[in-house]
Design an enzyme around this catalytic site. Structure first.
Site, PDB file in Angstrom:
ATOM      1  CB  SER A  57      31.632  45.829  15.815  1.00  0.00           C
ATOM      2  OG  SER A  57      31.122  46.301  14.589  1.00  0.00           O
ATOM      3  CE  LYS A  60      34.065  48.754  13.384  1.00  0.00           C
ATOM      4  NZ  LYS A  60      32.860  47.910  13.370  1.00  0.00           N
ATOM      5  CB  SER A 119      30.993  50.775  16.065  1.00  0.00           C
ATOM      6  OG  SER A 119      31.275  49.414  15.808  1.00  0.00           O
TER       7      SER A 119
END
Length: 381
Positions: A57, A60, A119
């Site tokens: 993640s 991101k 997230s």
């Protein structure tokens, strides 16, 4: 100018090596890690910083950066409502989500909070589609930004970081990306410090536990997959003399959520407790005015194209002594920002770092008579 900046970066790397020899780094339980002083741009310490990893993640962060750019360029608006596609809604149901729904349009603003605080992988797809029309086009934009930033060991395959062999990065590249978000979009970076966000009547906490443990931490992102392990990029700012200093830690491949939090805190504390960042010279500050031959002026101001800030172990700054080495004789014409020498910062008779010195002004050629006279003077010198 790009060559001067590259030379300055090389000088910082040389200094980092010298620092590493004098102050052993802490033991960090991670596959790879890096500590960056974002104020000076200097890597303080690292372990396997160029090892290829799955960013999970942490991907991101680039998704957010590209979206911030679209907001800056007014291609989208924070209040703009986005229709949620089936693709965004159905993204891996076992993964992190903000729980958007095709029946309910959602604002760009909420999607950004869903992306960075919760997230949400569904938020990542929805933002990609809003900015670029579809996910594939957005991924092209992500990789163009990576190339522009010089992230040579990074490639993105999607906007959320779910496992893909074509989604990879390194601790060093991720530190550059993190710094760019903080410097380029400070107004949006503030989202990373939000401890929880509620959407669709579901409140989810920020997975960055340091936001609760250390009041100086204000970002940035966590990540986890089975292959990547538990990862974290954390950033903190603390007092530094009359100003402030910011550090960015990148910790990749730890064994647990608790471990990535502890190791990130350990790295940040070590950097703040053992190092100082000092401003040696200001952009445009003349450090000398040497004679220039065959020019429209008799002397030229020399110095640095950018502010010179360095990070050194505590107590070292007071010991540094400058040693200027010039490419004499300096002969006109001489363009502004042309390299004319180097400045070595010496500690106990040994060079700690070397900085490129440039002309701070353009000096045109003198008249034919002036050039002839200086030619004679140089011959007799």
């Amino acid at each position: 100018m790009k060559k001067i900046i590259a030379a300055l970066a090389t000088s910082v790397m040389l200094m980092s090596a010298a620092v590493a020899q004098t102050l052993p780094p802490p033991t960090i339980a991670a596959k790879s890690w890096l500590l960056l002083d974002a104020t000076s741009g200097q890597i303080i310490a690292s372990q396997d910083p160029n090892a290829r990893i799955e960013p999970a993640s942490l991907t991101k962060i680039m998704t957010a950066y590209v979206t911030f750019g679209a907001l800056r360029d007014k291609k989208i608006d924070l209040k703009q409502m986005v229709n949620v596609s089936t693709k965004a809604w159905k993204v891996d149901s076992s993964s992190s989500k903000m729980f958007i729904d095709p029946a309910t349009p959602v604002s760009i603003n909420d999607l950004l909070y869903g992306l960075m605080v919760q997230s949400g992988n569904d938020a990542a797809v929805a933002l990609a589609e809003a900015v670029a029309g579809d996910e594939s086009a957005f991924v092209v934009m992500m990789n163009k930004e990576a190339q522009r930033m010089g992230l040579t060991n990074t490639h993105f395959a999607n906007p959320h970081g779910l496992p893909s062999p074509e989604n990879y990065s390194t601790a060093q590249d991720l530190s550059v990306l993190a710094k760019r978000v903080i410097l380029d979009f400070p107004e949006f970076y503030k989202i990373d410090s939000v401890k929880s966000f509620t959407y669709n009547k579901i409140t989810q906490p920020n997975r960055n536990r340091l936001l609760w443990l250390d009041p100086t931490v204000d970002g940035m992102k966590t990540g986890h997959t089975e292959a990547a392990g538990y990862c974290m990029i954390a950033s903190a700012h603390r007092p530094n003399g009359a100003g402030e200093r910011r550090l960015v830690s990148v910790v990749l491949g730890t064994s647990s959520d608790q471990s990535r939090t502890q190791e990130s805190q350990k790295l940040l504390n070590w950097g703040f407790q053992n190092f100082d960042t000092v401003k040696l010279y200001a952009k445009g500050q003349a450090i000398a005015t040497p004679e220039i031959w065959k020019g429209s002026k008799s002397v030229v101001k020399i110095g640095f194209a950018n502010d010179v800030l360095v990070t050194v172990p505590k107590g070292v700054a007071a010991k540094m002594k400058p040693l200027l080495e010039r490419k004499d004789p300096l002969v006109a014409p001489l363009a502004e920002n042309s390299r004319v020498g180097s400045l070595k910062m010496m500690v106990d008779g040994k060079p700690l770092l070397e900085l490129p010195v440039v002309a701070l002004e353009t000096v045109d050629q003198a008249s034919i008579f002036g050039r002839a006279w200086d030619s004679i003077r140089l011959w007799l010198k």
